[in-house]
Scaffold this motif. Structure first.
Motif, PDB file in Angstrom:
ATOM      1  N   THR A 102     -35.745 -20.170  18.436  1.00 47.98           N
ATOM      2  CA  THR A 102     -34.776 -19.181  18.929  1.00 47.98           C
ATOM      3  C   THR A 102     -35.287 -18.519  20.209  1.00 47.98           C
ATOM      4  N   ALA A 103     -36.229 -17.601  20.082  1.00 48.34           N
ATOM      5  CA  ALA A 103     -36.757 -16.918  21.262  1.00 48.34           C
ATOM      6  C   ALA A 103     -37.898 -17.690  21.911  1.00 48.34           C
ATOM      7  N   LEU A 104     -38.597 -18.507  21.117  1.00 51.86           N
ATOM      8  CA  LEU A 104     -39.708 -19.287  21.653  1.00 51.86           C
ATOM      9  C   LEU A 104     -39.225 -20.660  22.104  1.00 51.86           C
ATOM     10  N   ARG A 105     -39.918 -21.209  23.065  1.00 48.66           N
ATOM     11  CA  ARG A 105     -39.647 -22.586  23.474  1.00 48.66           C
ATOM     12  C   ARG A 105     -40.064 -23.546  22.368  1.00 48.66           C
ATOM     13  N   SER A 106     -39.643 -24.775  22.486  1.00 45.03           N
ATOM     14  CA  SER A 106     -39.936 -25.752  21.432  1.00 45.03           C
ATOM     15  C   SER A 106     -41.425 -26.024  21.280  1.00 45.03           C
ATOM     16  N   ASP A 107     -42.208 -25.738  22.312  1.00 45.11           N
ATOM     17  CA  ASP A 107     -43.658 -25.907  22.195  1.00 45.11           C
ATOM     18  C   ASP A 107     -44.345 -24.646  21.660  1.00 45.11           C
ATOM     19  N   GLY A 108     -43.557 -23.636  21.275  1.00 42.86           N
ATOM     20  CA  GLY A 108     -44.104 -22.428  20.684  1.00 42.86           C
ATOM     21  C   GLY A 108     -44.493 -21.346  21.669  1.00 42.86           C
ATOM     22  N   THR A 109     -44.274 -21.575  22.945  1.00 43.89           N
ATOM     23  CA  THR A 109     -44.647 -20.587  23.951  1.00 43.89           C
ATOM     24  C   THR A 109     -43.471 -19.650  24.252  1.00 43.89           C
ATOM     25  N   ILE A 110     -43.797 -18.509  24.858  1.00 44.34           N
ATOM     26  CA  ILE A 110     -42.792 -17.552  25.303  1.00 44.34           C
ATOM     27  C   ILE A 110     -42.722 -17.617  26.816  1.00 44.34           C
ATOM     28  N   SER A 111     -41.546 -17.866  27.346  1.00 43.37           N
ATOM     29  CA  SER A 111     -41.414 -17.960  28.797  1.00 43.37           C
ATOM     30  C   SER A 111     -41.592 -16.589  29.428  1.00 43.37           C
ATOM     31  N   ALA A 112     -41.925 -16.579  30.706  1.00 45.84           N
ATOM     32  CA  ALA A 112     -42.074 -15.319  31.430  1.00 45.84           C
ATOM     33  C   ALA A 112     -40.754 -14.557  31.438  1.00 45.84           C
ATOM     34  N   ARG A 113     -39.648 -15.262  31.514  1.00 48.71           N
ATOM     35  CA  ARG A 113     -38.336 -14.617  31.523  1.00 48.71           C
ATOM     36  C   ARG A 113     -38.064 -13.920  30.183  1.00 48.71           C
ATOM     37  N   THR A 114     -38.379 -14.582  29.087  1.00 49.57           N
ATOM     38  CA  THR A 114     -38.162 -13.983  27.771  1.00 49.57           C
ATOM     39  C   THR A 114     -39.095 -12.801  27.555  1.00 49.57           C
ATOM     40  N   ALA A 115     -40.346 -12.927  27.992  1.00 52.13           N
ATOM     41  CA  ALA A 115     -41.285 -11.819  27.872  1.00 52.13           C
ATOM     42  C   ALA A 115     -40.782 -10.593  28.640  1.00 52.13           C
ATOM     43  N   VAL A 168     -22.531 -17.692  20.864  1.00 48.18           N
ATOM     44  CA  VAL A 168     -23.554 -18.721  21.070  1.00 48.18           C
ATOM     45  C   VAL A 168     -24.057 -18.608  22.501  1.00 48.18           C
ATOM     46  N   THR A 169     -25.380 -18.601  22.661  1.00 48.05           N
ATOM     47  CA  THR A 169     -25.988 -18.568  23.976  1.00 48.05           C
ATOM     48  C   THR A 169     -26.676 -19.900  24.255  1.00 48.05           C
ATOM     49  N   ARG A 170     -27.357 -19.980  25.356  1.00 46.11           N
ATOM     50  CA  ARG A 170     -28.028 -21.231  25.714  1.00 46.11           C
ATOM     51  C   ARG A 170     -29.164 -21.525  24.745  1.00 46.11           C
ATOM     52  N   ALA A 171     -29.681 -22.732  24.816  1.00 39.43           N
ATOM     53  CA  ALA A 171     -30.719 -23.181  23.891  1.00 39.43           C
ATOM     54  C   ALA A 171     -32.021 -22.415  24.097  1.00 39.43           C
ATOM     55  N   ASN A 172     -32.907 -22.518  23.106  1.00 35.01           N
ATOM     56  CA  ASN A 172     -34.184 -21.811  23.185  1.00 35.01           C
ATOM     57  C   ASN A 172     -35.007 -22.241  24.397  1.00 35.01           C
ATOM     58  N   ASP A 173     -34.952 -23.503  24.749  1.00 36.01           N
ATOM     59  CA  ASP A 173     -35.720 -23.969  25.899  1.00 36.01           C
ATOM     60  C   ASP A 173     -35.093 -23.560  27.231  1.00 36.01           C
ATOM     61  N   ASP A 174     -33.891 -22.993  27.179  1.00 35.69           N
ATOM     62  CA  ASP A 174     -33.194 -22.530  28.387  1.00 35.69           C
ATOM     63  C   ASP A 174     -33.058 -21.009  28.416  1.00 35.69           C
ATOM     64  N   ASP A 175     -33.952 -20.316  27.687  1.00 39.38           N
ATOM     65  CA  ASP A 175     -34.000 -18.852  27.714  1.00 39.38           C
ATOM     66  C   ASP A 175     -32.695 -18.203  27.277  1.00 39.38           C
ATOM     67  N   GLY A 176     -32.088 -18.768  26.226  1.00 35.73           N
ATOM     68  CA  GLY A 176     -30.809 -18.239  25.766  1.00 35.73           C
ATOM     69  C   GLY A 176     -30.874 -16.797  25.305  1.00 35.73           C
ATOM     70  N   VAL A 177     -31.926 -16.418  24.583  1.00 37.61           N
ATOM     71  CA  VAL A 177     -32.060 -15.033  24.127  1.00 37.61           C
ATOM     72  C   VAL A 177     -32.262 -14.106  25.318  1.00 37.61           C
ATOM     73  N   ALA A 178     -33.107 -14.498  26.238  1.00 39.12           N
ATOM     74  CA  ALA A 178     -33.352 -13.671  27.426  1.00 39.12           C
ATOM     75  C   ALA A 178     -32.070 -13.439  28.211  1.00 39.12           C
ATOM     76  N   LEU A 179     -31.250 -14.457  28.336  1.00 41.89           N
ATOM     77  CA  LEU A 179     -29.993 -14.330  29.070  1.00 41.89           C
ATOM     78  C   LEU A 179     -29.134 -13.217  28.483  1.00 41.89           C
ATOM     79  N   VAL A 180     -29.007 -13.171  27.157  1.00 44.97           N
ATOM     80  CA  VAL A 180     -28.193 -12.140  26.517  1.00 44.97           C
ATOM     81  C   VAL A 180     -28.829 -10.760  26.696  1.00 44.97           C
ATOM     82  N   LEU A 181     -30.142 -10.676  26.508  1.00 44.71           N
ATOM     83  CA  LEU A 181     -30.817  -9.378  26.640  1.00 44.71           C
ATOM     84  C   LEU A 181     -30.694  -8.831  28.061  1.00 44.71           C
ATOM     85  N   GLU A 182     -30.761  -9.695  29.043  1.00 41.85           N
ATOM     86  CA  GLU A 182     -30.598  -9.251  30.432  1.00 41.85           C
ATOM     87  C   GLU A 182     -29.223  -8.629  30.645  1.00 41.85           C
ATOM     88  N   ARG A 183     -28.216  -9.230  30.046  1.00 37.14           N
ATOM     89  CA  ARG A 183     -26.851  -8.683  30.183  1.00 37.14           C
ATOM     90  C   ARG A 183     -26.723  -7.356  29.427  1.00 37.14           C
TER      91      ARG A 183
END
Length: 269
Positions: A14-27, A246-261
């Protein structure tokens, strides 16, 4: 409109990328939630021992609901703040019933202070990454636990889930959160939603003031509790059918996109 008072998000898938990392945008989006004065809560199937790689993103502040609601974990003190465990007798009876009906099952357990697994239980990549080298045991019985896990090498996850519910659904709360036939069981009535609702009530937050994000069936109770629910595009079909948005996929920063809005920061696009 005022931003939500509570953001509750699943981590893996969900919030993490598929490799388990947190993108700078999500952070950065997580930081914006906290900077606004809202509350950010990670609500995850992960045990506390897997939270160190995530807690630094919020500077070890706040709480995480772990093990699908069984454990409340203080990220600052790195300690268990609350626990709702399965009794040892229930664990033993559940394992006996499942083993009799599905002999090929193998089991592991999560405790507040560690874990144990049978010799034929396959450790996934997360166990290998965060594990402590603990050897397998002959039996996972004998202690109360936060979560009992049952794995089948060949069955489909949804098929195994339905069978587990039919066999022991009146004794434990089963769910699943991966593509593998790995069923996670908590004490009766313990879900991500029950733990999140307790936390919100203690802090005077209503469901209508909460936004939740998820991707797998174990997120459904939480998504149903929150006033606004979001799934990432890669979510399980049952989750996609249940949420408000529904937002974009986890690897496309979907959660971050919503939080930014929601909080008026970042790219929001």
């Amino acid at each position: 409109m005022a931003p939500p008072r509570l953001i509750a998000t699943d981590l893996d898938g969900t919030a993490l990328r598929s490799d388990g990392t947190i993108s700078a945008r999500t952070a950065a989006a997580f930081a914006a939630v906290e900077d606004s004065g809202s509350t950010l809560v990670f609500v995850t199937a992960r045990p506390p021992r897997w939270m160190a790689s995530v807690s630094h993103v919020v500077n070890h502040r706040g709480l995480a609901i772990c093990a699908n609601g069984a454990l409340l974990y203080d990220l600052h003190t790195e300690s268990i703040a609350d626990a709702h465990l399965m009794e040892a007798a229930v664990v033993a009876e559940t394992v006996a019933l499942l083993r009799k009906a599905v002999p090929a099952l193998t089991f592991s357990v999560e405790y507040p202070d560690g874990y144990a697994y049978e010799s034929d239980f396959p450790l996934g990549s997360w166990d290998q990454r965060f594990g402590d080298g603990r050897p397998p045991v002959e039996s996972v019985l004998g202690r109360p636990c936060a979560k009992l896990l049952a794995y089948h090498h060949t069955m489909a996850a949804d098929d195994l889930y339905e069978q587990v519910v039919a066999l022991v659904g009146d004794m434990v709360t089963p769910t699943h959160s991966s593509g593998r036939a790995l069923i996670e069981m908590s004490a009766t009535g313990v879900t991500k939603a029950t733990a999140l609702a307790r936390f919100a009530t203690r802090n005077g937050i209503t469901p209508g003031e909460a936004v939740a994000f998820g991707d797998m069936p174990n997120d459904l109770p939480m998504l149903g509790w929150a006033g606004t629910s979001w799934a990432v595009a890669n979510a399980h079909p049952d989750v996609l059918a249940a949420v408000d948005h529904v937002t974009r996929a986890n690897d496309d920063d979907g959660v971050a996109l919503v939080l930014e809005r929601l909080y008026g920061v970042g790219r929001a696009g």
